[in-house]
Design a protein around this motif. Structure first.
Motif, short mmCIF file in Angstrom:
data_model
loop_
_atom_site.label_atom_id
_atom_site.label_comp_id
_atom_site.label_asym_id
_atom_site.label_seq_id
_atom_site.Cartn_x
_atom_site.Cartn_y
_atom_site.Cartn_z
N VAL A 48 -71.62 -16.98 -8.20
CA VAL A 48 -71.05 -17.14 -9.54
C VAL A 48 -72.05 -16.74 -10.62
O VAL A 48 -71.69 -16.08 -11.60
N SER A 82 -66.34 -16.75 -8.68
CA SER A 82 -65.48 -17.93 -8.62
C SER A 82 -64.29 -17.69 -7.70
O SER A 82 -63.83 -18.62 -7.01
N VAL A 97 -68.88 -13.61 -12.98
CA VAL A 97 -68.41 -15.00 -12.93
C VAL A 97 -67.02 -15.08 -12.32
O VAL A 97 -66.74 -15.92 -11.46
N VAL A 98 -66.12 -14.21 -12.75
CA VAL A 98 -64.75 -14.24 -12.23
C VAL A 98 -64.72 -13.87 -10.75
O VAL A 98 -64.04 -14.52 -9.94
N MET A 103 -65.30 -21.55 -14.13
CA MET A 103 -65.11 -20.44 -15.07
C MET A 103 -64.94 -20.97 -16.50
O MET A 103 -65.43 -20.34 -17.45
N THR A 122 -57.10 -17.89 -8.97
CA THR A 122 -58.40 -17.93 -9.65
C THR A 122 -58.73 -16.59 -10.30
O THR A 122 -59.21 -16.54 -11.44
N GLY A 162 -59.09 -16.16 -14.28
CA GLY A 162 -60.35 -15.69 -14.82
C GLY A 162 -60.20 -14.41 -15.63
O GLY A 162 -60.87 -14.24 -16.67
N ARG A 202 -67.44 -20.07 -19.54
CA ARG A 202 -66.87 -19.36 -20.71
C ARG A 202 -67.66 -19.67 -21.97
O ARG A 202 -67.74 -18.83 -22.88
#
Length: 286
Positions: A219, A99, A95-96, A79, A157, A161, A83
């Motif tokens: 992801v 992940s 993405v969050v 992550m 996580t 995130g 970013r």
């Protein structure tokens, strides 16, 4: 001349212990000695499942906790790298979510495939085959124990995130459903890969490939994937958990679509665990 034969043996009357001489060794006594002992009742699924789950949880607690830290730091590192590429919006949510579910894939898919592959190669399945427990209890107990290790890492996580990308955490309670359903689907897949692989090294390879697929297809934002790879993404069990968690970051989530994603994840979980149970029976009788 005095006789040494007891009077009860001559007369047939019962002695001090209530046994008559000839009758005590008759056919009735022999039949009672040869009567088979009653069998123990068959082990039930849920008590057996609880016993296997506790045993697996205590056995793997020390060995798997360092790997859980590795899985969590790996997801957070991904992550941080993303970013610099993704600023926000739909891509940040993907993405969050991807992940977070990747922690589940690392433990429930990769490590469980290696575990069952090691059991099959080392003869450990012979031990489980001698236990008076149903095959489904062995698979579900091991899968549940490995999936349980993913809970803290997935939560850390997701929270990290959300802070990193500025996403709302109002609906993160969806993890209560995402973690067990994604864990069931990926654990069943990992157990099946480990039990069906002919060699331990191949089970390890398949587990690594499955985790890599969860990384790349979960992801990376779906809009940036080529269409054929998008079809492969739809076949991955963790995809629907990722989609459900990603939609929960909206200000007003479409809960009907979230529930549909979770339902698909649940169906895939049931099917994958059923395949893993069949693979366990197949491997245990060989």
């Amino acid at each position: 001349m005095t006789s040494i034969v007891p009077a009860e043996a001559v007369s047939g009357r019962p002695g001090l212990h209530g046994r008559s001489g000839p009758a005590a060794g008759g056919a009735g006594g022999a039949q009672s000695d040869r009567a088979p002992a009653p069998l123990a009742p068959r082990a039930r699924l849920f008590p057996s499942l609880a016993a296997v789950y506790r045993a697996q949880l205590s056995r793997a607690r020390v060995a798997r906790i360092p790997l859980l830290f590795v899985a969590t730091f790996q997801s957070i590192g991904i992550m941080v790298l993303m970013r610099g590429v993704v600023d926000g919006g739909t891509e940040a949510r993907a993405v969050v979510a991807g992940s977070s579910v990747l922690v589940v894939a690392f433990v429930a898919l990769n490590l469980l495939a290696q575990y069952f592959g090691q059991l099959r190669a080392g003869g450990g399945l012979d031990h489980y085959a001698t236990l008076p427990v149903p095959p489904a209890a062995v698979v579900l107990g091991a899968a549940g124990a490995y999936a349980s290790f993913t809970v803290p890492g997935t939560i850390v996580t997701a929270v990290t995130g959300s802070v990193l990308f500025g996403l709302p955490m109002t609906h993160l309670w969806v993890l209560v459903a995402v973690i067990p359903l994604s864990g069931a689907a990926l654990s069943g897949l990992g157990a099946a890969l480990g039990l069906l692989a002919p060699r331990q090294e191949l089970a390890t390879l398949l587990g690594q490939l499955g985790m890599s697929a969860a990384l790349l297809l979960g992801v990376l934002p779906a809009a940036r994937l080529p269409e054929p790879i998008g079809w492969a993404r739809d076949l991955l069990p963790s995809t629907y958990g990722v989609e459900a968690l990603s939609r929960s970051f909206d200000a007003h989530p479409d809960w009907a679509v979230v529930a549909l994603d979770l339902a698909v994840c649940a169906v895939v979980g049931v099917l994958s665990l059923a395949v893993a149970t069949w693979a366990y029976r197949r491997a245990a009788v060989r």
